[in-house]
Design an enzyme around this catalytic site. Structure first.
Site, PDB file in Angstrom:
ATOM      1  N   GLY A  78     -45.235 -56.246 140.429  1.00  0.00           N
ATOM      2  CA  GLY A  78     -45.260 -54.970 139.705  1.00  0.00           C
ATOM      3  C   GLY A  78     -45.526 -53.812 140.664  1.00  0.00           C
ATOM      4  N   SER A  85     -43.843 -60.206 145.697  1.00  0.00           N
ATOM      5  CA  SER A  85     -43.582 -58.778 145.629  1.00  0.00           C
ATOM      6  C   SER A  85     -44.897 -57.994 145.783  1.00  0.00           C
ATOM      7  CB  SER A  85     -42.855 -58.457 144.320  1.00  0.00           C
ATOM      8  OG  SER A  85     -42.344 -57.158 144.319  1.00  0.00           O
ATOM      9  N   TRP A  86     -45.240 -57.139 144.835  1.00  0.00           N
ATOM     10  CA  TRP A  86     -46.538 -56.445 144.895  1.00  0.00           C
ATOM     11  C   TRP A  86     -47.687 -57.451 144.987  1.00  0.00           C
ATOM     12  CZ3 TRP A  86     -49.717 -52.395 145.330  1.00  0.00           C
ATOM     13  CH2 TRP A  86     -50.979 -52.464 144.727  1.00  0.00           C
ATOM     14  N   ASP A 124     -32.667 -59.359 149.370  1.00  0.00           N
ATOM     15  CA  ASP A 124     -33.696 -58.727 148.542  1.00  0.00           C
ATOM     16  C   ASP A 124     -33.520 -57.213 148.649  1.00  0.00           C
ATOM     17  OD1 ASP A 124     -36.039 -57.674 147.430  1.00  0.00           O
ATOM     18  OD2 ASP A 124     -37.278 -59.336 148.149  1.00  0.00           O
ATOM     19  N   HIS A 178     -34.378 -60.702 145.187  1.00  0.00           N
ATOM     20  CA  HIS A 178     -35.807 -60.428 145.052  1.00  0.00           C
ATOM     21  C   HIS A 178     -36.509 -61.339 144.051  1.00  0.00           C
ATOM     22  CE1 HIS A 178     -39.501 -58.145 145.193  1.00  0.00           C
ATOM     23  NE2 HIS A 178     -39.486 -58.033 143.881  1.00  0.00           N
TER      24      HIS A 178
END
Length: 319
Positions: A43, A110-111, A266, A294
């Site tokens: 996120g 990711s985050w 990605d 991604h």
């Protein structure tokens, strides 16, 4: 190709009070006596998927998932009040103490890699190692890539134009700042429209295997609201970190083992960022996935993550 492990239910779910305002949703599954592993979702604001449990062998791992404060099933949600990097790290430490875990494997996508690294650099003594998928180091180059016209917009011009639709001409000069003002405003109609546009923009670019080209609506408005509000909040505030902080502090964890997994295609998180991280981390192994984007649930990514978890379990068991 190694598939996800079979679906399992949590052994237990909890709400842990982390401040006067916030309670975070936490769940555990797998083997309570196994290797503790925590997975940090992306996120920011996306919330934890039940499929994250399936990266890990439930007979070997004690699997801990949580919804970061202010999103998902955590309370209140969505919220950005009292939400910053320091509080997120403190929440993870409270989870570790709640489960009376001394050391755990820290993982994320990711985050979630940003949070994993930030936590690890704050508490290296409590980390066994890391599995990081789709690296994001929260630098200005990465924000510009996502939200300025000379970055990923060059590959997806039509998606970028849709992303800019909620903004007037003045706001388009600084889309990230404009979106932050919109998604946190008291104008509920404008905020919801902006959240949907933000969510769709990222969703459309997240996978080369599961195409979302024709997608016009969000699947879950609550998830879209959480993700857009928290992402804009963090990125507008430079993720509450100094520029380059995670690379500058890699010495705090560069004695620990790590698998870094990154799709060559990605479009959300750039491969060269993962490459920089791996070059600065002598005990890390970078695996470039040749036909992956991604998403954490493309076939090559699933295969690589599950294999990394298996190898890490073997390594931990031998040391």
């Amino acid at each position: 190709m190694k598939p996800l492990y079979p679906k399992i239910l949590p052994n237990a779910t909890h709400f842990i009070e982390v401040s006067e305002q916030h309670q975070i949703y936490v769940e555990s599954s797998g083997n309570p006596a196994g290797i503790p592993v925590i997975y940090c979702h992306g996120g920011p604001g996306a919330g934890a998927s039940s499929d994250f449990r399936r990266y890990f062998n439930p007979e070997i791992y004690h699997i801990i998932l949580f919804d970061q404060r202010g999103c998902g099933r955590s309370l209140p949600s969505p919220s950005v009040e009292g939400v910053d990097m320091v509080s997120m790290i403190a929440d993870m430490e409270k989870i570790r103490q709640f489960f009376t875990v001394d050391k755990w494997l820290v993982t994320g996508g990711s985050w979630g890699t940003t949070l994993s690294l930030a936590y690890g650099q704050s508490y290296p003594q409590h980390c066994l190692g890391f599995i990081l998928r789709g690296v994001f180091l929260a630098t200005q180059v990465e924000y510009d890539w996502l939200y300025r016209a000379n970055g990923v917009a060059k590959f997806f011009p039509e998606y970028y134009q849709d992303f800019l639709l909620p903004l007037n001409e003045q706001q388009k000069r600084d889309p990230l700042s404009a979106y932050y003002q919109l998604v946190t405003s008291d104008n509920e109609v404008a905020a919801i429209a902006a959240c949907k546009a933000w969510y769709l923009y990222e969703d459309r670019m997240s996978s080369i295997e599961h195409q979302a080209d024709s997608k016009q609506e969000v699947d879950d408005p609550h998830i879209a609201h959480c993700l857009a509000m928290q992402s804009a909040h963090f990125f507008y505030h430079n993720s509450f970190m100094a520029e380059g902080q995670l690379l500058d502090n890699i010495h705090r964890i560069n004695h620990l083992p790590a698998f870094i997994l990154h799709g060559r295609y990605d479009m959300i998180c750039q491969l060269d960022i993962a490459y920089q991280l791996a070059n600065a981390w002598p005990t890390a192994q970078l695996q470039i996935l040749p036909v992956a984007g991604h998403s954490g649930f493309e076939r090559q990514t699933i295969d690589a993550f599950c294999q990394a978890a298996d190898k890490m379990a073997e390594f931990i068991g031998n040391h």
